[in-house]
Design an enzyme around this catalytic site. Structure first.
Site, PDB file in Angstrom:
ATOM      1  N   SER A 183       0.871  -1.189   0.000  1.00  0.00           N
ATOM      2  CA  SER A 183       0.000   0.000   0.000  1.00  0.00           C
ATOM      3  C   SER A 183       0.897   1.225   0.000  1.00  0.00           C
ATOM      4  CB  SER A 183      -0.859   0.001   1.271  1.00  0.00           C
ATOM      5  OG  SER A 183      -1.478   1.252   1.480  1.00  0.00           O
TER       6      SER A 183
ATOM      7  N   TYR B 104      -2.753  -0.942  10.382  1.00  0.00           N
ATOM      8  CA  TYR B 104      -2.592  -1.101   8.928  1.00  0.00           C
ATOM      9  C   TYR B 104      -1.233  -0.555   8.482  1.00  0.00           C
ATOM     10  CZ  TYR B 104      -4.040  -1.033   3.984  1.00  0.00           C
ATOM     11  OH  TYR B 104      -4.137  -1.238   2.629  1.00  0.00           O
TER      12      TYR B 104
HETATM   13  P1  NAD Z   1     -11.346  -6.309  -0.561  1.00  0.00           P
HETATM   14  O1  NAD Z   1     -11.999  -6.158   0.780  1.00  0.00           O
HETATM   15  O2  NAD Z   1     -12.135  -6.098  -1.809  1.00  0.00           O
HETATM   16  O3  NAD Z   1     -10.645  -7.737  -0.662  1.00  0.00           O
HETATM   17  C1  NAD Z   1     -10.042  -8.343   0.453  1.00  0.00           C
HETATM   18  C2  NAD Z   1      -9.936  -9.819   0.169  1.00  0.00           C
HETATM   19  O4  NAD Z   1      -9.359 -10.453   1.317  1.00  0.00           O
HETATM   20  C3  NAD Z   1     -11.303 -10.493  -0.059  1.00  0.00           C
HETATM   21  O5  NAD Z   1     -11.182 -11.512  -1.014  1.00  0.00           O
HETATM   22  C4  NAD Z   1     -11.601 -11.086   1.307  1.00  0.00           C
HETATM   23  O6  NAD Z   1     -12.510 -12.187   1.267  1.00  0.00           O
HETATM   24  C5  NAD Z   1     -10.217 -11.517   1.723  1.00  0.00           C
HETATM   25  N1  NAD Z   1     -10.108 -11.737   3.150  1.00  0.00           N
HETATM   26  C6  NAD Z   1     -10.459 -10.896   4.151  1.00  0.00           C
HETATM   27  N2  NAD Z   1     -10.252 -11.499   5.341  1.00  0.00           N
HETATM   28  C7  NAD Z   1      -9.756 -12.736   5.071  1.00  0.00           C
HETATM   29  C8  NAD Z   1      -9.351 -13.822   5.872  1.00  0.00           C
HETATM   30  N3  NAD Z   1      -9.416 -13.762   7.217  1.00  0.00           N
HETATM   31  N4  NAD Z   1      -8.896 -14.934   5.269  1.00  0.00           N
HETATM   32  C9  NAD Z   1      -8.850 -15.028   3.917  1.00  0.00           C
HETATM   33  N5  NAD Z   1      -9.219 -14.021   3.104  1.00  0.00           N
HETATM   34  C10 NAD Z   1      -9.663 -12.880   3.681  1.00  0.00           C
HETATM   35  O7  NAD Z   1     -10.106  -5.329  -0.494  1.00  0.00           O
HETATM   36  P2  NAD Z   1      -9.051  -4.805  -1.580  1.00  0.00           P
HETATM   37  O8  NAD Z   1      -9.153  -3.341  -1.578  1.00  0.00           O
HETATM   38  O9  NAD Z   1      -9.136  -5.550  -2.846  1.00  0.00           O
HETATM   39  O10 NAD Z   1      -7.706  -5.165  -0.804  1.00  0.00           O
HETATM   40  C11 NAD Z   1      -6.787  -6.140  -1.239  1.00  0.00           C
HETATM   41  C12 NAD Z   1      -5.405  -5.747  -0.757  1.00  0.00           C
HETATM   42  O11 NAD Z   1      -5.051  -4.492  -1.315  1.00  0.00           O
HETATM   43  C13 NAD Z   1      -5.283  -5.602   0.759  1.00  0.00           C
HETATM   44  O12 NAD Z   1      -4.063  -6.148   1.209  1.00  0.00           O
HETATM   45  C14 NAD Z   1      -5.273  -4.096   0.961  1.00  0.00           C
HETATM   46  O13 NAD Z   1      -4.601  -3.710   2.118  1.00  0.00           O
HETATM   47  C15 NAD Z   1      -4.551  -3.657  -0.301  1.00  0.00           C
HETATM   48  N6  NAD Z   1      -4.758  -2.264  -0.681  1.00  0.00           N
HETATM   49  C16 NAD Z   1      -6.004  -1.795  -0.988  1.00  0.00           C
HETATM   50  C17 NAD Z   1      -6.143  -0.460  -1.345  1.00  0.00           C
HETATM   51  C18 NAD Z   1      -7.484   0.114  -1.704  1.00  0.00           C
HETATM   52  O14 NAD Z   1      -7.573   1.345  -1.809  1.00  0.00           O
HETATM   53  N7  NAD Z   1      -8.519  -0.670  -1.921  1.00  0.00           N
HETATM   54  C19 NAD Z   1      -5.039   0.385  -1.373  1.00  0.00           C
HETATM   55  C20 NAD Z   1      -3.789  -0.129  -1.058  1.00  0.00           C
HETATM   56  C21 NAD Z   1      -3.651  -1.451  -0.704  1.00  0.00           C
END
Ligand code: NAD
Length: 260
Positions: free
Chosen positions: A142, A155
């Site tokens: 991130s 986080y």
């Molecule tokens: P999202 O909530 O759409 O997806 C999260 C995924 O993790 C889902 O498939 C969910 O089922 C899974 N998950 C959650 N808890 C779990 C568990 N206990 N065991 C197994 N799977 C689990 O979120 P996203 O935005 O796609 O995030 C994905 C990654 O990207 C994360 O690591 C997040 O920190 C990172 N990220 C997101 C953003 C953003 O703006 N969306 C920015 C930077 C980094």
């Protein structure tokens, strides 16, 4: 590999890719993109059984529903799915609260999912990659692996930790044909971002529109959300032969956020 396609002629044919947290958001986009390049996908994540079955059908993928908060479940998953050539550690969670009110059980959960789970999948995936002389480890970090924001202590701590973990693994594997890199998005419009809006409204006393315009997009000089497909395209590039000498890097896709 997508349903109905022949297994020949795609760059990642013959490679198995585990993408954690791939039932939605960024992980699903990465799984789709790697499948499109010919990889055999293993999906992981929480969610509705019927929707997950439909995704498996669409991508010709397998699925393992391990809850990554539990190291024993991770071990069981890695044993059940067999060797992986591409490991995308993407599952992650957020919790927004002032540090003095931050629930200790939330702190533990964020550390377990965002950081410890990555250690466990990595330690269990590496022996096959090393023996095979080829592997790709891609960690969704991130912008918060490089800079901080208030009210996100767990986080930010885990994402900074993930960047350090990735660099360490990259150095250990540097001569083995295995690379390890982070992709660090800014704000990507997914359920994770949608889900933190109410808590941010409460923590800062702001309206929904103020959170989106003044907090989220305020950080991104481009004033637009990153698209999941843009993150997935970087993951595909890192899996290619052209990226064989890219290791230990932390790639920003953040609309200029961390340039400031
Ligand atoms: P999202 O909530 O759409 O997806 C999260 C995924 O993790 C889902 O498939 C969910 O089922 C899974 N998950 C959650 N808890 C779990 C568990 N206990 N065991 C197994 N799977 C689990 O979120 P996203 O935005 O796609 O995030 C994905 C990654 O990207 C994360 O690591 C997040 O920190 C990172 N990220 C997101 C953003 C953003 O703006 N969306 C920015 C930077 C980094």
């Amino acid at each position: 590999m997508l349903k109905g396609e022949t297994p020949k002629g795609k760059p990642l044919n013959g490679k198995t890719a585990l993408v954690t947290g791939s039932t939605s958001g960024i992980g699903l986009a990465i799984a789709r993109a790697l499948a499109n390049e010919g990889a055999q996908i293993v999906l992981n994540g929480l969610g509705d059984e019927a929707q997950i079955a439909a995704l498996c059908d669409e991508l010709g993928a397998r699925y393992h529903g391990a809850n990554l908060l539990d190291p024993a479940a991770i071990e069981e998953m890695m044993r059940a799915i067999g060797p992986v050539d591409i490991l995308v550690n993407n599952a992650g969670m957020q919790h927004v609260s002032p540090v003095e009110d931050f629930a200790p059980e939330k702190w533990d959960a964020v550390l377990a999912l965002n950081l410890s789970a990555v250690f466990h999948t990595t330690r269990l995936a590496v022996p096959h990659m090393k023996a095979n002389g080829w592997g790709r480890i891609i960690n969704t970090a991130s912008a918060h692996s490089k800079v901080a924001s208030p009210y996100k202590c767990a986080y930010v701590a885990t994402k900074h930790g993930l960047a350090g973990f990735t660099k360490t693994v990259a150095l250990e594997l540097a001569q083995s044909g295995v690379t390890a890199n982070c992709i660090s998005p800014g704000y990507v419009w997914t359920e994770l971002v949608e889900g933190q809006i109410p808590d941010t409204m409460a923590a800062r006393g702001l309206s929904r529109e103020q959170v989106i315009d003044d907090i989220l997009l305020a950080k991104q000089p481009t004033k637009s959300f990153v698209q999941v497909e843009q993150v997935a395209a970087m993951a595909v590039f890192l899996c290619g032969d052209q990226a064989a000498n890219i290791t230990g890097a932390n790639w920003s896709i953040d609309g200029g956020w961390t340039a400031e």
